[in-house]
Design a protein around this motif. Structure first.
Motif, mmCIF file in Angstrom:
data_model
loop_
_atom_site.group_PDB
_atom_site.id
_atom_site.type_symbol
_atom_site.label_atom_id
_atom_site.label_comp_id
_atom_site.label_asym_id
_atom_site.label_seq_id
_atom_site.Cartn_x
_atom_site.Cartn_y
_atom_site.Cartn_z
ATOM 1 N N ARG A 1 95.296 -37.017 -38.876
ATOM 2 C CA ARG A 1 95.837 -37.895 -39.920
ATOM 3 C C ARG A 1 96.757 -38.939 -39.304
ATOM 4 N NH1 ARG A 1 97.376 -34.812 -45.235
ATOM 5 N NH2 ARG A 1 98.948 -36.424 -45.057
ATOM 6 N N PRO A 2 96.799 -40.134 -39.888
ATOM 7 C CA PRO A 2 97.687 -41.172 -39.351
ATOM 8 C C PRO A 2 99.150 -40.881 -39.684
ATOM 9 C CG PRO A 2 96.615 -41.964 -41.333
ATOM 10 C CD PRO A 2 96.011 -40.611 -41.025
ATOM 11 N N ALA A 3 100.020 -41.523 -38.927
ATOM 12 C CA ALA A 3 101.453 -41.448 -39.181
ATOM 13 C C ALA A 3 101.856 -42.390 -40.305
ATOM 14 C CB ALA A 3 102.222 -41.811 -37.920
ATOM 15 N N LEU A 4 101.155 -43.507 -40.413
ATOM 16 C CA LEU A 4 101.540 -44.566 -41.340
ATOM 17 C C LEU A 4 100.313 -45.348 -41.771
ATOM 18 C CD1 LEU A 4 103.780 -46.643 -42.477
ATOM 19 C CD2 LEU A 4 103.388 -47.857 -40.353
ATOM 20 N N VAL A 5 100.276 -45.676 -43.042
ATOM 21 C CA VAL A 5 99.322 -46.644 -43.569
ATOM 22 C C VAL A 5 100.138 -47.596 -44.433
ATOM 23 C CG1 VAL A 5 97.243 -47.026 -44.947
ATOM 24 C CG2 VAL A 5 97.461 -44.927 -43.588
ATOM 25 N N ALA A 6 100.075 -48.877 -44.113
ATOM 26 C CA ALA A 6 100.894 -49.851 -44.830
ATOM 27 C C ALA A 6 100.127 -51.148 -45.024
ATOM 28 C CB ALA A 6 102.173 -50.132 -44.048
ATOM 29 N N GLU A 7 100.333 -51.758 -46.177
ATOM 30 C CA GLU A 7 99.839 -53.099 -46.439
ATOM 31 C C GLU A 7 101.042 -54.030 -46.472
ATOM 32 O OE1 GLU A 7 97.498 -53.449 -49.982
ATOM 33 O OE2 GLU A 7 95.856 -52.266 -49.140
ATOM 34 N N THR A 8 101.079 -54.946 -45.528
ATOM 35 C CA THR A 8 102.190 -55.890 -45.464
ATOM 36 C C THR A 8 101.709 -57.276 -45.908
ATOM 37 O OG1 THR A 8 101.768 -56.517 -43.161
ATOM 38 C CG2 THR A 8 103.212 -54.613 -43.549
ATOM 39 N N ILE A 9 102.651 -58.103 -46.314
ATOM 40 C CA ILE A 9 102.321 -59.446 -46.763
ATOM 41 C C ILE A 9 103.037 -60.443 -45.863
ATOM 42 C CG2 ILE A 9 102.371 -61.077 -48.694
ATOM 43 C CD1 ILE A 9 102.939 -58.505 -50.451
ATOM 44 N N VAL A 10 102.272 -61.393 -45.329
ATOM 45 C CA VAL A 10 102.811 -62.441 -44.473
ATOM 46 C C VAL A 10 102.545 -63.783 -45.155
ATOM 47 C CG1 VAL A 10 102.737 -63.517 -42.197
ATOM 48 C CG2 VAL A 10 102.277 -61.072 -42.428
ATOM 49 N N VAL A 11 103.588 -64.587 -45.292
ATOM 50 C CA VAL A 11 103.413 -65.946 -45.814
ATOM 51 C C VAL A 11 103.122 -66.850 -44.620
ATOM 52 C CG1 VAL A 11 104.530 -67.867 -47.000
ATOM 53 C CG2 VAL A 11 104.971 -65.512 -47.750
ATOM 54 N N LEU A 12 102.011 -67.558 -44.693
ATOM 55 C CA LEU A 12 101.582 -68.472 -43.641
ATOM 56 C C LEU A 12 101.810 -69.899 -44.113
ATOM 57 C CD1 LEU A 12 98.157 -66.796 -42.802
ATOM 58 C CD2 LEU A 12 100.342 -66.440 -41.651
ATOM 59 N N VAL A 13 102.596 -70.652 -43.348
ATOM 60 C CA VAL A 13 102.884 -72.047 -43.697
ATOM 61 C C VAL A 13 102.295 -72.924 -42.606
ATOM 62 C CG1 VAL A 13 104.692 -73.741 -44.156
ATOM 63 C CG2 VAL A 13 105.035 -71.333 -44.825
ATOM 64 N N PRO A 14 101.279 -73.757 -42.962
ATOM 65 C CA PRO A 14 100.642 -74.610 -41.937
ATOM 66 C C PRO A 14 101.592 -75.660 -41.383
ATOM 67 C CG PRO A 14 99.442 -74.694 -44.049
ATOM 68 C CD PRO A 14 100.692 -73.908 -44.271
#
Length: 150
Positions: free
Chosen positions: A137-150
């Motif tokens: 089993r994994p230690a961590l499962v996470a969905e992160t959000i990154v704002v990308l600014v061109p």
């Protein structure tokens, strides 16, 4: 390592596995330094003698220590070029399915889950799975959000 230059390249990679990072050693020194930085000195993390008789048979890494490794693990998997700025916005979901014993090794895997274009750039959701060497089993499962600014 995968290199993505601009929103279009990132968008094309949504849904495909991006690869794995190198293995990272989880040492007692690393755990102790994290405890010092955060003020979380719970015995299951910092007292090897007491933890040896505890529920995990030894000290374990803080869940948030594992989470805090995502920048270093992610930087070994992919890089995002062609942006004026990338900002961590938060997380949709974070789970810690398994404890990380001190003395083990972890590595990250990443996948772009979605990309939503906005007036100022895009919001990228990245799913990270942190694996423990030899564990099912994994230690961590996470969905992160990154704002990308061109």
């Amino acid at each position: 390592m995968r290199v993505f230059n601009g929103i279009d390249e990132v968008e094309k990679a949504v849904g495909e596995p991006l690869g794995h990072s190198d293995w990272v050693d989880i040492t007692q020194e690393r755990v102790d330094r994290f405890a010092e930085a955060t003020g979380d000195h719970q015995w299951i993390h910092v007292d090897p003698e007491r933890a040896a008789t505890g529920p995990f048979g030894g000290t374990i890494a803080h869940g948030y220590l594992t989470l805090s490794l995502l920048p270093v693990l992610g930087s070994q998997i992919f890089t995002l070029d062609g942006f004026a700025m990338r900002v961590n916005y938060g997380a949709n979901k974070v789970r810690f399915p398994s404890p990380v014993p001190v003395g083990s090794k972890v590595r990250g895997a990443a996948e772009f889950v979605s990309l939503e274009r906005t007036a100022k750039g895009a919001n990228l959701v990245v799913k990270y799975t942190v694996e423990i060497e030899g564990a099912e089993r994994p230690a961590l499962v996470a969905e992160t959000i990154v704002v990308l600014v061109p």
